[in-house]
Design a protein around this motif. Structure first.
Motif, mmCIF file in Angstrom:
data_model
loop_
_atom_site.group_PDB
_atom_site.id
_atom_site.type_symbol
_atom_site.label_atom_id
_atom_site.label_comp_id
_atom_site.label_asym_id
_atom_site.label_seq_id
_atom_site.Cartn_x
_atom_site.Cartn_y
_atom_site.Cartn_z
ATOM 1 N N ASP A 56 174.633 3.542 -18.987
ATOM 2 C CA ASP A 56 173.647 4.467 -19.531
ATOM 3 C C ASP A 56 172.759 3.774 -20.561
ATOM 4 O O ASP A 56 173.114 2.721 -21.120
ATOM 5 C CB ASP A 56 174.339 5.666 -20.180
ATOM 6 C CG ASP A 56 175.092 6.513 -19.171
ATOM 7 O OD1 ASP A 56 174.695 6.522 -17.995
ATOM 8 O OD2 ASP A 56 176.085 7.151 -19.567
ATOM 9 N N SER A 246 172.277 5.406 -11.068
ATOM 10 C CA SER A 246 173.387 6.360 -11.131
ATOM 11 C C SER A 246 174.693 5.796 -10.602
ATOM 12 O O SER A 246 175.771 6.187 -11.043
ATOM 13 C CB SER A 246 173.031 7.632 -10.351
ATOM 14 O OG SER A 246 172.740 7.320 -8.990
ATOM 15 N N ASP A 247 174.600 4.861 -9.645
ATOM 16 C CA ASP A 247 175.812 4.301 -9.069
ATOM 17 C C ASP A 247 175.494 2.964 -8.416
ATOM 18 O O ASP A 247 174.329 2.546 -8.324
ATOM 19 C CB ASP A 247 176.437 5.261 -8.044
ATOM 20 C CG ASP A 247 175.446 5.721 -6.982
ATOM 21 O OD1 ASP A 247 174.741 4.863 -6.404
ATOM 22 O OD2 ASP A 247 175.372 6.936 -6.731
ATOM 23 N N SER A 397 189.404 6.636 -17.073
ATOM 24 C CA SER A 397 188.067 6.044 -17.079
ATOM 25 C C SER A 397 187.094 7.080 -16.545
ATOM 26 O O SER A 397 187.305 7.642 -15.474
ATOM 27 C CB SER A 397 188.014 4.789 -16.203
ATOM 28 O OG SER A 397 186.683 4.354 -16.021
ATOM 29 N N SER A 398 186.036 7.318 -17.296
ATOM 30 C CA SER A 398 185.052 8.309 -16.863
ATOM 31 C C SER A 398 184.242 7.826 -15.667
ATOM 32 O O SER A 398 183.668 8.632 -14.939
ATOM 33 C CB SER A 398 184.107 8.648 -18.029
ATOM 34 O OG SER A 398 183.417 7.486 -18.459
ATOM 35 N N LYS A 399 184.200 6.500 -15.447
ATOM 36 C CA LYS A 399 183.354 5.965 -14.388
ATOM 37 C C LYS A 399 184.120 5.408 -13.195
ATOM 38 O O LYS A 399 183.579 5.294 -12.103
ATOM 39 C CB LYS A 399 182.429 4.879 -14.955
ATOM 40 C CG LYS A 399 181.391 5.414 -15.938
ATOM 41 C CD LYS A 399 180.399 4.340 -16.324
ATOM 42 C CE LYS A 399 179.328 4.889 -17.272
ATOM 43 N NZ LYS A 399 178.480 5.909 -16.646
ATOM 44 N N SER A 400 185.373 4.992 -13.383
ATOM 45 C CA SER A 400 186.109 4.361 -12.273
ATOM 46 C C SER A 400 187.461 5.012 -12.027
ATOM 47 O O SER A 400 188.406 4.368 -11.596
ATOM 48 C CB SER A 400 186.285 2.865 -12.547
ATOM 49 O OG SER A 400 186.976 2.646 -13.753
#
Length: 559
Positions: A56, A246-247, A397-400
């Motif tokens: 971000d 975003s990804d 983990s918020s992302k993984s």
């Protein structure tokens, strides 16, 4: 005249109230044409390098590691990092023009440039350097500087860090990827909590690039070179644009379309299933290398059955490492060795051999150790006849989280097939605070964590396995190895005064883990940090890091 102009622009900008989407420096807002243009070059210089990331872009604070701005500063970007790691994982001078560690490990002598400037036009002085170390030690409470007794100025451009203990080698190695940079005294003096400073001045550094503007709605930021801060020679990249996506899939699509030139995401290479979508695309180098980080699991040894080495040894044979390798890294993953440390890390001991999957052997060993299905329900009981139901906690983990849950599923299915009942601790995977509380209290049977490539380069995964730290330390108390010999060997490694001592103790730790099966790695990974090759030359793919690093700004040129 030039310095005065820059200073005036910054001063004017700091008088304005920033709103989302506004530029940081009002007089230097990028035009729409510049925003949309692909990278171009003038002469041998790169006019505008576009770096893609999935981090971000909401926080622009030079003393934090938050968001893309903080992570880009691992690359000697807007900050004057003291040193950097080269392609061989060796430390090299950056803001420091030179440095030398004493034989007893208690002193670092260094020199600094006399012509560096802060991005507001103020000169960087030795007062800033002295302030930096006192601020890190006294205000930020940097544990690796707790034994720093003096910052001794020895000349206009020279000084020494003097420690009461042999911490010099440890500090410089452990801090290399942790925003170890010089702080501006005129900005940070009197600020007790660096995270509270969020105005334009928070982003000011003395690195080779200054933040010009950003648009938080579009998740993009713009930077320009500062010639005075060319620490490694001529800066050949005039401007840098950092664009967030975003990804990973969207990021790779942008690279295929030529919208970005390279990607950077600290310790997070592109997933194997995503990299396959761009494999074979003309003008894209996959940026392939052996990854120094790894996922690992540790048995909770504060309670049964994790406190029984016979159980741990049996359970290790129950786990399908080939399936784990495929889950984590696709066709590129490999079954890991027994000592946790990957082959790309300093001190790796290949003599320990690899982990083995043999479900029949696991079942036989469990029977011999007294873990049998007494009531005939298909699941084994503890040797005393009481029920056994292992608690598994993947690191939050918020992302993984998806990957970590998939890893947990493979491990849990493997254990289930040999009659070891288990479950995911659903509370711990709901948020970071609950996970942290659970793991620090040792309330788990199997913990799944990740060692980043930066941590692996020095502190290693062993840092996460200790259940007791030395006096004065409290962070990352995630492990349950409560063995004085393990702890003492760990600190002998981190307090080494040279590579020989470091490697010797590193290998002792590897053997300890292999002999006791207290923990194990889950996969040796291949990392991918792709970049385009059609416009620029001079790319260097640093192992586990990628093509965007501290030397990129000085070596990349236009074709």
């Amino acid at each position: 005249m030039k310095k005065k102009t820059v200073s005036l622009l910054l001063s004017l900008a700091m008088c304005l109230t920033m709103l989302p989407g506004q530029s940081v420096f009002a007089a230097e807002t990028s035009t729409e044409t510049e925003t949309e243009a692909a990278s171009e070059s003038t002469g041998n210089h790169v006019e505008n390098l576009i770096v893609g990331t999935i981090a971000d872009q909401n926080v622009f604070n030079s003393l934090t590691q938050t968001d893309a701005f903080g992570r880009m500063n691992y690359n000697g970007f807007t900050q004057g990092d003291f040193v950097y790691r080269d392609e061989n994982n060796n430390l090299q001078p950056y803001f420091w023009k030179s440095f030398e560690i004493s034989e007893d490990g208690k002193q670092i002598d260094f020199t600094i440039p006399l012509d560096a400037v802060w991005h507001d036009g103020e000169p960087v002085t030795m007062d800033d350097v002295v302030f930096t170390f006192e601020y890190m030690r006294d205000v930020r409470k940097n544990g690796s500087l707790q034994n720093l007794t003096e910052v001794k100025v020895t000349g206009d451009d020279s000084a020494s860090l003097i420690f009461s203990e042999p911490d010099a080698y440890y500090w410089i190695n452990s801090s290399c990827n942790n925003n170890a940079c010089v702080y501006a005294k005129h900005i940070w003096e009197g600020i007790d909590d660096p995270t509270t400073l969020d105005g334009p001045e928070a982003a000011i550094g003395c690195g080779p690039y200054k933040l010009v503007s950003y648009d938080s709605d579009a998740q993009v930021s713009y930077y320009e070179a500062v010639p005075e801060n060319a620490f490694l020679g001529e800066i050949t990249v005039d401007k840098v644009t950092v664009q967030s996506y975003s990804d990973e899939t969207t990021l790779m699509m942008a690279m295929m379309n030529g919208d970005i030139d390279a990607m950077y995401n600290y310790a997070n290479p592109i997933d194997a299933d995503v990299i396959d979508t761009v494999k074979g695309t003309p003008d894209i180098d996959l940026g392939e290398s052996a990854f120094s980080g790894c996922y690992q699991m540790e048995y909770g040894k504060d309670r049964a059955p994790g406190n029984d080495q016979a159980f741990r040894e049996a359970a290790s044979f129950a786990i399908d490492y080939n399936q784990l390798a495929t889950t984590i890294n696709g066709e590129y993953g490999k079954v890991p060795g027994k000592g946790v440390i990957p082959p790309s890390c300093k001190g790796y001991d290949e003599s320990l051999g690899s982990l083995e999957f043999d479900a029949d052997k696991a079942a036989e060993m469990l029977d011999e150790a007294g873990y049998k299905d007494v009531d005939g329900d298909g699941y084994r009981e503890l040797p005393d006849g009481s029920p056994m139901d292992l608690s598994v906690i993947p690191q939050y983990s918020s992302k993984s989280m998806d990957m970590r849950n998939r890893i947990a599923e493979v491990i849990m299915n493997s254990l289930d097939k040999v009659g070891i009942k288990n479950h995911v601790d659903s509370d711990s995977i709901s948020n970071d605070e609950i996970w942290e509380d659970t793991v620090t209290k040792g309330n788990y049977d199997i913990s799944i964590t990740l060692t980043t490539s930066g941590m692996a380069s020095y502190s290693t995964a062993f840092r996460y396995f200790m259940g007791e730290l030395r006096e004065g330390e409290s962070s990352w108390l995630w492990g349950t190895i409560r063995d004085d010999s393990f702890r003492d060997t760990y600190y002998a490694m981190t307090q080494a005064v040279n590579d020989e001592q470091y490697i010797e103790n590193n290998q002792k730790l590897q053997k300890y883990v292999a002999d006791t099966m207290a923990a194990e790695a889950l996969c040796w990974e291949t990392a991918f940090f792709p970049y385009r090759t059609d416009k620029y030359t001079g790319w260097e793919n640093y192992p586990s890091w990628g093509a965007v690093h501290a030397t990129t700004w000085y070596r990349l040129t236009a074709k």
